[in-house]
Write a protein that holds these residues in place. Structure first.
Motif, PDB file in Angstrom:
ATOM      1  N   CYS A  22       0.871  -1.172   0.000  1.00  0.00           N
ATOM      2  CA  CYS A  22       0.000   0.000   0.000  1.00  0.00           C
ATOM      3  C   CYS A  22       0.910   1.224   0.000  1.00  0.00           C
ATOM      4  CB  CYS A  22      -0.896   0.019   1.233  1.00  0.00           C
ATOM      5  SG  CYS A  22      -2.112  -1.297   1.260  1.00  0.00           S
ATOM      6  N   PRO A  23       1.114   1.822  -1.165  1.00  0.00           N
ATOM      7  CA  PRO A  23       2.012   2.974  -1.237  1.00  0.00           C
ATOM      8  C   PRO A  23       1.539   4.130  -0.366  1.00  0.00           C
ATOM      9  CG  PRO A  23       1.368   2.215  -3.427  1.00  0.00           C
ATOM     10  CD  PRO A  23       0.523   1.482  -2.445  1.00  0.00           C
ATOM     11  N   PRO A  28      -3.110   9.279  -2.748  1.00  0.00           N
ATOM     12  CA  PRO A  28      -2.964   7.859  -2.452  1.00  0.00           C
ATOM     13  C   PRO A  28      -3.168   6.993  -3.692  1.00  0.00           C
ATOM     14  CG  PRO A  28      -4.607   8.888  -1.027  1.00  0.00           C
ATOM     15  CD  PRO A  28      -4.193   9.908  -2.024  1.00  0.00           C
ATOM     16  N   LYS A  29      -2.377   5.954  -3.772  1.00  0.00           N
ATOM     17  CA  LYS A  29      -2.524   4.968  -4.852  1.00  0.00           C
ATOM     18  C   LYS A  29      -3.125   3.712  -4.250  1.00  0.00           C
ATOM     19  CE  LYS A  29       1.276   6.645  -7.664  1.00  0.00           C
ATOM     20  NZ  LYS A  29       2.545   6.320  -8.305  1.00  0.00           N
ATOM     21  N   PRO A  30      -3.800   2.909  -5.071  1.00  0.00           N
ATOM     22  CA  PRO A  30      -4.427   1.702  -4.524  1.00  0.00           C
ATOM     23  C   PRO A  30      -3.406   0.667  -4.065  1.00  0.00           C
ATOM     24  CG  PRO A  30      -4.706   1.818  -6.910  1.00  0.00           C
ATOM     25  CD  PRO A  30      -4.051   3.087  -6.487  1.00  0.00           C
ATOM     26  N   CYS A  31      -3.807  -0.133  -3.097  1.00  0.00           N
ATOM     27  CA  CYS A  31      -2.972  -1.245  -2.640  1.00  0.00           C
ATOM     28  C   CYS A  31      -2.959  -2.310  -3.724  1.00  0.00           C
ATOM     29  CB  CYS A  31      -3.534  -1.834  -1.345  1.00  0.00           C
ATOM     30  SG  CYS A  31      -3.512  -0.672   0.028  1.00  0.00           S
TER      31      CYS A  31
END
Length: 149
Positions: A22-23, A28-31
């Protein structure tokens, strides 16, 4: 490590590392769940670069130099020739009445004429049995024709 399998002649071991990430970036980017499958000699650890790697999971030996692996979209299957690379074989949508369920844990009969796999997950899981017009053990491998049971 999530999957391990020994080649038919016992000389090699294919293994898969699996990592869920999870970045922590903005935005936010998706996990994601990521895999890498590699091969080592059975009698000693060898660098992954000796045989090559493929970024798919659920390896199954078809010959001493060819693996069947699950592709990135869960429903895609590839043939991985060690030290040469992977090629797309088929996806779940090629079966009649497909609704693009995940495929996993495939196996091919010794004569290369039948494929069996798990299709779906949890209570929706079924076994798919398909006839193979061409053996994936030698050459390309035509798409299977099968019906989920």
């Amino acid at each position: 490590m999530s999957h391990v399998t020994i080649s038919p002649d016992g000389s090699k071991i294919a293994y898969t590392y699996e990592k869920y990430t999870c970045p922590s970036t903005m935005p936010p980017k998706p996990c994601r769940l990521r895999w890498v499958t590699a091969v080592t000699a059975a009698n000693r650890l060898t660098p992954a670069t000796n045989y090559g790697v493929v970024f798919y999971n659920h390896p199954t030996w078809l010959t001493n130099s060819r693996l069947m692996v699950n592709g990135g979209g869960y429903d895609q299957i590839y043939l991985f020739d060690i030290a040469r690379g992977a090629a797309f074989w088929f996806h779940e949508g090629m079966f009649p009445g497909s609704d693009f369920m995940p495929l996993a844990d495939g196996t091919v009969s010794r004569n290369g004429a039948i494929l069996a796999m798990v299709r779906g997950t949890f209570e929706d899981a079924r076994i798919v049995i398909a006839s193979l017009p061409q053996s994936p053990r030698s050459g390309g491998g035509a798409s299977p024709a099968g019906v989920p049971l």
